[in-house]
Design an enzyme around this catalytic site. Structure first.
Site, PDB file in Angstrom:
ATOM      1  N   SER A 140      -8.998  21.443  33.911  1.00 52.83           N
ATOM      2  CA  SER A 140      -8.215  21.048  35.084  1.00 52.83           C
ATOM      3  C   SER A 140      -7.392  22.233  35.559  1.00 52.83           C
ATOM      4  O   SER A 140      -6.960  23.062  34.751  1.00 52.83           O
ATOM      5  CB  SER A 140      -7.274  19.886  34.740  1.00 52.83           C
ATOM      6  OG  SER A 140      -6.385  19.616  35.807  1.00 52.83           O
ATOM      7  N   TYR A 153      -0.926  16.233  29.209  1.00 56.67           N
ATOM      8  CA  TYR A 153      -2.288  16.403  29.733  1.00 56.67           C
ATOM      9  C   TYR A 153      -2.555  17.879  30.042  1.00 56.67           C
ATOM     10  O   TYR A 153      -3.600  18.421  29.678  1.00 56.67           O
ATOM     11  CB  TYR A 153      -2.435  15.552  30.989  1.00 56.67           C
ATOM     12  CG  TYR A 153      -3.761  15.664  31.700  1.00 56.67           C
ATOM     13  CD1 TYR A 153      -4.855  14.926  31.285  1.00 56.67           C
ATOM     14  CD2 TYR A 153      -3.906  16.484  32.829  1.00 56.67           C
ATOM     15  CE1 TYR A 153      -6.066  14.996  31.962  1.00 56.67           C
ATOM     16  CE2 TYR A 153      -5.101  16.565  33.496  1.00 56.67           C
ATOM     17  CZ  TYR A 153      -6.185  15.822  33.061  1.00 56.67           C
ATOM     18  OH  TYR A 153      -7.383  15.905  33.726  1.00 56.67           O
TER      19      TYR A 153
END
Length: 252
Positions: A140, A153
């Protein structure tokens, strides 16, 4: 893409969103695709969309080491040697770190980091023994720049990028290539569940789009071509990379 016809690929989290787009593209390129997903129903729906291509679903919790080992063995017994592993499964619930708790941290880490260790351990050794393979990890842009309300995350995805680079160095001489694809904000069911609906959700989306040079958020299909490239013979000289696909939101 060259060299994908008849190759076996595993896509984790292939039942919906980005994972579904990756499954359909690899199937269109001629791969036999195994979906690992907590929802076999979603996996079967993806398989139907692939038409006559060979796409099969295994119900797998990637955070369960034994389940992953068993599923990989089953895939190889059924479809043949795994050529490409695409680690796409992920989960998060955006919120300020200071209001989270250890149970939340453990869940995010189990799915987004430990789950990837489990799949690598199950597949990479097999690839190395055979002298070839491709690992594509969906990280990501949160890992590259940090994202507010996604601290744990982001840490997991940052760890995944570092892990990928290390594995790429370890396995290069065995013919196993490992890379990351780093999506930016993307129109997926997970984003919809987080953002919600209504005027406030639309304001949030509009603000996000204003920061993206290409003036839109990503669609799942935007990442499929890069994943197919990295899995193919056309990507045979690419390893250890973290490739951002974000409409220009990050330019690192």
């Amino acid at each position: 893409m060259k060299g994908l016809e008849g190759k076996v690929a595993i896509v984790t989290g292939g039942g919906q969103g980005i994972g579904r787009a990756l499954v359909l593209r690899l199937a269109a390129e001629g791969c036999k695709v195994a979906i690992f997903d907590l929802s076999p129903e979603a996996g079967e729906e993806t398989a139907k969309l692939a038409g006559d291509a060979v796409v099969k679903t295994w119900k797998v919790d990637v955070s369960d080491y034994d389940a992953v080992q068993a599923a990989v063995a089953a895939v190889e017994d059924d479809l043949g040697p795994v050529w490409a592993l695409v680690n796409n499964a992920g989960w998060d619930k955006p919120q300020p770190f200071i209001v989270t708790d250890p149970a939340f941290w453990d869940k995010v880490i189990a799915i987004n980091l430990k789950g990837n260790l489990n799949t690598h351990f199950a597949v990479a050794g097999r690839m190395a023994q055979r002298g070839g393979g491709r690992i594509i990890n969906i990280a990501s842009d949160a890992a590259r720049v940090g994202t507010a309300n996604e601290a744990v995350y982001s840490a997991c995805k940052g760890g995944l990028i570092s892990f990928t680079k290390s594995i790429a160095r370890e396995l290069a001489r065995k013919g196993v290539l490992a890379n990351c694809v780093c999506p930016g904000p993307t129109n997926t069911p997970m984003m919809a569940s987080v953002v919600g609906e209504g005027p406030e959700a639309e304001k949030w989306k509009d603000a996000m789009v204003r920061g993206i040079p290409l003036k839109r958020i990503g669609e799942p299909e935007d990442y499929a071509g890069m994943v197919a490239l990295l899995a193919s013979d056309d990507g045979a000289f690419i390893t250890g990379q973290a490739i951002s696909i974000s409409g220009g939101l990050t330019m690192l």
